[in-house]
Design an enzyme around this catalytic site. Structure first.
Site, PDB file in Angstrom:
ATOM      1  N   GLY A 613      38.529  49.500  -0.821  1.00 54.94           N
ATOM      2  CA  GLY A 613      39.429  49.524   0.451  1.00 54.94           C
ATOM      3  C   GLY A 613      38.769  50.473   1.319  1.00 54.94           C
ATOM      4  N   GLY A 615      39.990  52.939   4.996  1.00 49.03           N
ATOM      5  CA  GLY A 615      41.080  53.162   6.207  1.00 49.03           C
ATOM      6  C   GLY A 615      40.500  54.289   6.875  1.00 49.03           C
ATOM      7  N   PHE A 617      41.057  57.221   6.743  1.00 55.97           N
ATOM      8  CA  PHE A 617      40.916  58.496   6.231  1.00 55.97           C
ATOM      9  C   PHE A 617      39.532  58.316   5.112  1.00 55.97           C
ATOM     10  CE2 PHE A 617      44.610  59.428   7.618  1.00 55.97           C
ATOM     11  CZ  PHE A 617      44.762  60.662   8.024  1.00 55.97           C
ATOM     12  N   LYS A 634      39.310  58.163  -3.418  1.00 56.06           N
ATOM     13  CA  LYS A 634      39.187  58.096  -1.988  1.00 56.06           C
ATOM     14  C   LYS A 634      38.046  59.017  -1.343  1.00 56.06           C
ATOM     15  CE  LYS A 634      42.588  56.981   0.762  1.00 56.06           C
ATOM     16  NZ  LYS A 634      43.786  56.996   1.178  1.00 56.06           N
ATOM     17  N   ASP A 732      52.605  57.377   8.252  1.00 52.55           N
ATOM     18  CA  ASP A 732      51.904  56.049   8.423  1.00 52.55           C
ATOM     19  C   ASP A 732      52.107  55.229   7.357  1.00 52.55           C
ATOM     20  OD1 ASP A 732      49.711  54.582   9.781  1.00 52.55           O
ATOM     21  OD2 ASP A 732      48.024  55.539   8.419  1.00 52.55           O
TER      22      ASP A 732
END
Ligand SMILES: *[C@@H]1O[C@H](CO)[C@@H](O)[C@H](O)[C@H]1NC(C)=O
Ligand SMILES: *[C@@H]1O[C@H](CO)[C@@H](O)[C@H](O)[C@H]1NC(C)=O
Length: 926
Positions: A613, A615, A617, A634, A732
């Protein structure tokens, strides 16, 4: 007490003042300080006033503006500040027991190219002075305050921007000689200037310096502006003289003001004007001088008439008699009079007077009650003085009010107390300031990673202390046994100092996280042998060995990591994770989060092989530890977190939030320039993928599953809003931030945008963040962030669950409508719910569908305060699930409504007479 307080403050501040305050001797005119905010160098204006640059300010940024017809150099620049939760202060030195006028002015000039007119607060010390509301980019807003100095310095602070960014154009200080503003309330009140009027003025230009030696601005009565001196009586005439007026002292209005006046030839003078800040109690004086050469037979006697104030009319004015002569000042007035916002007044001649009334000038000031700010102000001022060269010590103003200094937290009492001090890694030297022991409300003290020396003070004066971090300093001496007497102490970190002697036995048995490793001369007494002791002892032995054996600097981070890991094991094995106080939640205590080594993560992710994934960030990778545990890693985009501090804020926040409907945070890594967050792996991806994406739409999730997912997510959000103190706003929420586990239970993820809400007060943030389509329009306009912004986003998610359509789409909503909220409102406003229901939904109860649709509309109400709290939404979803379950149980008997059932149109009939807004304001039918 006031005197002692002031004296102390004076003593403690005096050396600081030389360093950072504006030196008033720089001003050409004695007693004047004129700051050209944002100006780069000094200049003298056409009045002869010397302006100095505020370039000693380390905070804020400067901007240059250009406004038509405004050529004064001080108005071509300004300084502006971030719209955050901090305050930004100017500190000015003053002479105690002296009265001053302080004037701040604000010329917006669209400096930010934004045309969103800023709105923010100005405070004077801890006292709210005014709210600056810019309503025109070319008009100068001015605020003036008259005060009696009680301390050697005063501060003017900007804070609390609700729109735009706080800014300031000029800041002026004018020192009075004595006394005309002396009054019995001045120890507890300031005077805020509302009106200072020169009647009979010869032009629109105000009278000020050099005519007024104190540079008061006497506004002309001929200026045309809204509700300023309107309803002038017929027969009102301007008169003037060139003769000198005897004003006795130079603080009375200047000659130029007294030499002009108005007279009411028809017997009356009437005026109406708005008084900003009123209704209130105020200080109001008129200035009168007979400047007409009347014949000996004529008389001038009149009364003041104020509606609702009959007492005022009792006094008869005869200027010549009262002033004992012509061309002499008489100044009748009130030290304390209640005045309305719209002031209408009339001077009317008495029946036996031959001449109509006369008025030269008038001054009306509003009393503003002083706020004394934090009860610990003095202690903190004394501390800040010790470190004059540090930015953190120069924030100015009160430590707590109107916003706390960046390194403190305060209680919400009337007179706030300091609850937390965080000065980790600030290069502090010398002893631990003894002042800390006077902070009775202190709960957390963070002084770790400094070069503090000397002994640990006695903290008996801080009975609320819960967490003490003084590790990684150069502290010597013993651990004071009195630490064991602190009733609330839960964490004590003193490792890596030079402490010596015996660890007080009572500290070892206290229910406490204690780390005293790395103090070679600190040891336990003999025959004590509990598990914790052995553990810590082992650790101490190990680290001593390590330090002695390998002094290599490079090993230090590793050592720290080992220590940290062991500490966290210790915590969990004791089951002693303390309940977090509100303040600790906000502290960037990276220590409390698990720190992974980059090598561990590289191994688990097979060198960041599988991207799952991405995003705003960063990119998310799949990983798997040796023990089989799957993780989502992440890797943050480098500039996401501007600094280490932001990162550790984030990390500590994450590590303290645990809920089964929130994606579990496992730890972090910050190494080799990489900032990485590690989460549990969610096998079934995001809700977004299920609704529109890679998971096959054919095997789409049915209505009851959607309700369960919504309920799970709502519970997670509810925990952020009400379970966390202070509450956390996600900021968010969207379908791609709702993740699904193996069992298709939902968890809310990505707290990257989370920010802690302070005591329910809403946020102000400089940058509106969030995702298009989910962004609360009210937040966007006002920049005022509340938990209701999350509710808005959640409402959008509910609409997506109902309709199976994306929040923003160019195609699916028909012409002129790109937005799911608009689209749903339009259909539901027409009583048509069928058109918004996802056609792939096979069967559902119309009652549960309605419930959710109604709630969704309430969630996206334009007005945040009209939106329900998330707990109410969660409850409604639960009810809807119950309806579905009930129907499942008795299926066959109660007919399940398929998408083709006509009964769905029933509620629509009732709705047809209501507009959307009416509709969403209705209580939910049960
Ligand atoms: C003015 O008078 C009112 C009413 O008598 C009183 O409450 C107030 O404290 C006085 N002073 C000020 C500064 O408002
Ligand atoms: C602390 O001092 C060192 C050396 O003087 C300096 O490099 C560093 O920037 C200082 N850190 C802070 C936070 O002031």
């Amino acid at each position: 007490m006031g005197a002692t307080r002031s004296l102390l403050l004076f003593l403690s501040l005096s050396n600081l003042l030389c360093l950072l305050l504006v030196d008033s001797s720089m001003a050409q005119i004695p007693g004047f300080v004129s700051l050209d905010c944002g100006g780069t160098d000094n200049h003298t204006d056409e009045l002869g006033i010397e302006w100095s640059s505020d370039n000693y300010m380390s905070r804020g940024q400067i901007a240059t503006i250009s406004v038509a017809n405004e050529t004064r150099r001080q108005y071509t620049t300004l300084r502006y500040f971030p719209a955050d939760d901090n305050k930004y202060c100017y500190t000015l030195s003053v002479v105690r027991r002296t009265r001053y006028l302080v004037r701040s002015t604000f010329l917006y000039g669209n400096f930010d190219d934004n045309n969103v007119y800023p709105k923010f607060d100005v405070s004077f010390g801890a006292t709210h002075w005014a709210t600056i509301v810019v309503s025109d980019s070319t008009t100068i807003e001015t605020q003036e305050l008259i005060f009696l100095a009680t301390d050697p310095s005063v501060s003017v602070c900007l804070s609390n921007a609700s729109t735009g960014q706080p800014f300031i154009s000029t800041l002026e200080l004018r020192q009075f000689n004595g006394s005309i503003y002396m009054n019995q309330y001045e120890n507890d009140f300031f005077l805020s200037v509302s009106a200072r009027i020169n009647f009979g003025a010869e032009s629109d230009a105000p009278v000020r310096y050099p005519d007024d030696p104190f540079d008061r601005i006497w506004q002309s009565d001929s200026i045309k502006k809204a509700n300023y001196l309107v309803d002038v009586a017929p027969g009102t005439e301007k008169i003037s003289t060139v003769k000198m007026i005897d004003v006795m002292r130079d603080e009375w209005p200047p000659q130029k003001v007294m030499q002009t006046a108005v007279v009411g030839r028809n017997g009356s003078l009437t005026y109406r004007l708005n008084l900003d800040g009123f209704p209130s109690f105020g200080w109001a004086f008129t200035y009168l001088a007979e400047i007409e050469d009347l014949s000996p037979a004529s008389t001038r006697k009149f009364r003041l008439v104020l509606p609702g104030n009959p007492d005022v009319s009792k006094a008869v004015v005869n200027i010549q008699e009262n002033a004992q002569g012509k061309y002499r000042l008489y100044e009748p007035g009130y030290y304390n009079i209640s005045l309305p916002f719209v002031l209408s007044f009339r001077f009317g001649k008495t029946a036996d007077s031959s001449e109509g009334p006369l008025l030269n000038a008038m001054e009306i000031n509003k009393y503003i009650e002083k706020s004394y700010g934090s009860a610990d102000g003095l202690v903190l001022a004394a501390l800040a003085v010790t470190y004059p060269s540090f930015d953190w010590a120069q924030e100015g103003g009160d430590p707590c009010v109107p916003a706390p200094w960046t390194w403190v937290r305060c209680s919400s009492d009337m007179q706030p107390r300091i609850t937390s001090i965080k000065l980790s890694g600030k290069n502090l030297t010398g002893d631990i300031p003894r002042e800390f022991a006077k902070l009775g409300g202190l709960v957390e003290l963070w002084l770790n990673n400094n070069s503090l020396a000397g002994s640990i003070p006695d903290f008996s004066g801080c009975p609320n202390l819960k967490i003490i971090h003084i590790e990684n300093n150069l502290l010597t001496g013993g651990l004071p046994p009195s630490l064991a007497d602190l009733p609330n102490l839960r964490e004590l970190y003193v490792q890596n100092n030079m402490l010596s002697g015996e660890v007080p036995p009572r500290l070892l048995t206290k229910d406490l996280i204690l780390n005293y490793t790395g103090n070679p001369d600190l040891h336990e007494g003999d025959n004590r042998g509990n598990r914790k002791k052995i553990f810590v002892g082992l650790l101490a032995g190990g680290s001593v060995l390590l330090i002695v054996g390998i002094t290599s600097f490079f090993l230090l981070p590793t050592l720290k990591r080992i220590l940290r890991k062991l500490c966290s094991q210790e915590k969990s094995s004791d089951g002693l994770l303390p309940e977090r106080s509100p303040s600790s939640l906000a502290d960037p205590a990276a220590e409390s989060a698990h720190c992974f080594a980059l090598s561990e993560i590289a191994e688990a992710t097979n060198n960041f092989e599988r991207k799952i994934g991405s995003g705003g960030f960063g990119v998310v990778y799949y990983g798997r530890f040796k023990d089989g545990k799957e993780i989502a890693v992440k890797v943050l985009i480098n500039d996401t977190f501007q600094g280490k501090r932001e990162f550790s804020n984030e990390v500590s926040l994450l590590s303290r939030i645990h809920h089964r409907n929130l994606v579990q945070f496992l730890g972090y890594c910050q190494e080799s320039g990489k900032s990485i967050l590690v989460y549990e792996f969610m096998h079934n991806g995001t809700l977004r993928e299920h609704l529109y994406g890679t998971f096959d739409r054919g095997q789409g999730i049915d209505w009851i599953k959607r309700l369960e997912i919504a309920h799970d997510a709502a519970k997670g959000i509810e925990y952020l809003h009400v379970g966390c103190v202070p509450s956390i706003i996600h900021r968010d929420l969207k379908t791609s931030n709702i993740l699904l586990d193996k069992n298709m239970r939902a968890k809310v993820g990505d707290f990257g945008l989370s920010k802690i809400a302070v005591d329910g007060v809403s946020h102000v943030s400089s940058v509106v963040r969030g995702t298009v389509g989910y962004l609360d329009p009210e937040y966007y306009i006002s920049q005022q962030l509340t938990d209701k912004s999350d509710v808005y986003s959640f409402g959008v998610i509910l609409l997506e669950l109902i309709s199976g359509r994306e929040a923003i789409s160019n195609e699916s909503f028909g012409s002129n409508c790109r937005n799911i909220v608009q689209w749903a409102k339009m259909h539901m406003g027409n009583g048509d719910i069928r058109s918004i229901i996802d056609p792939t939904l096979q069967s559902y109860e119309s009652q549960s569908m309605w419930k959710i649709a109604e709630k969704a509309l309430m969630c996206v109400h334009a007005n945040g305060s009209a939106r329900p709290p998330i707990s109410e939404v969660a409850k409604e979803i639960q009810d809807a699930i119950a309806v579905e379950k009930g129907a499942e149980i008795s299926s066959g008997e109660v007919s399940r409504h398929s998408a083709h059932s006509s009964s769905l149109n029933l509620p629509a009939v009732e709705l047809q007479h209501l507009s959307v807004e009416d509709y969403v304001n209705q209580p939910t039918p049960r």
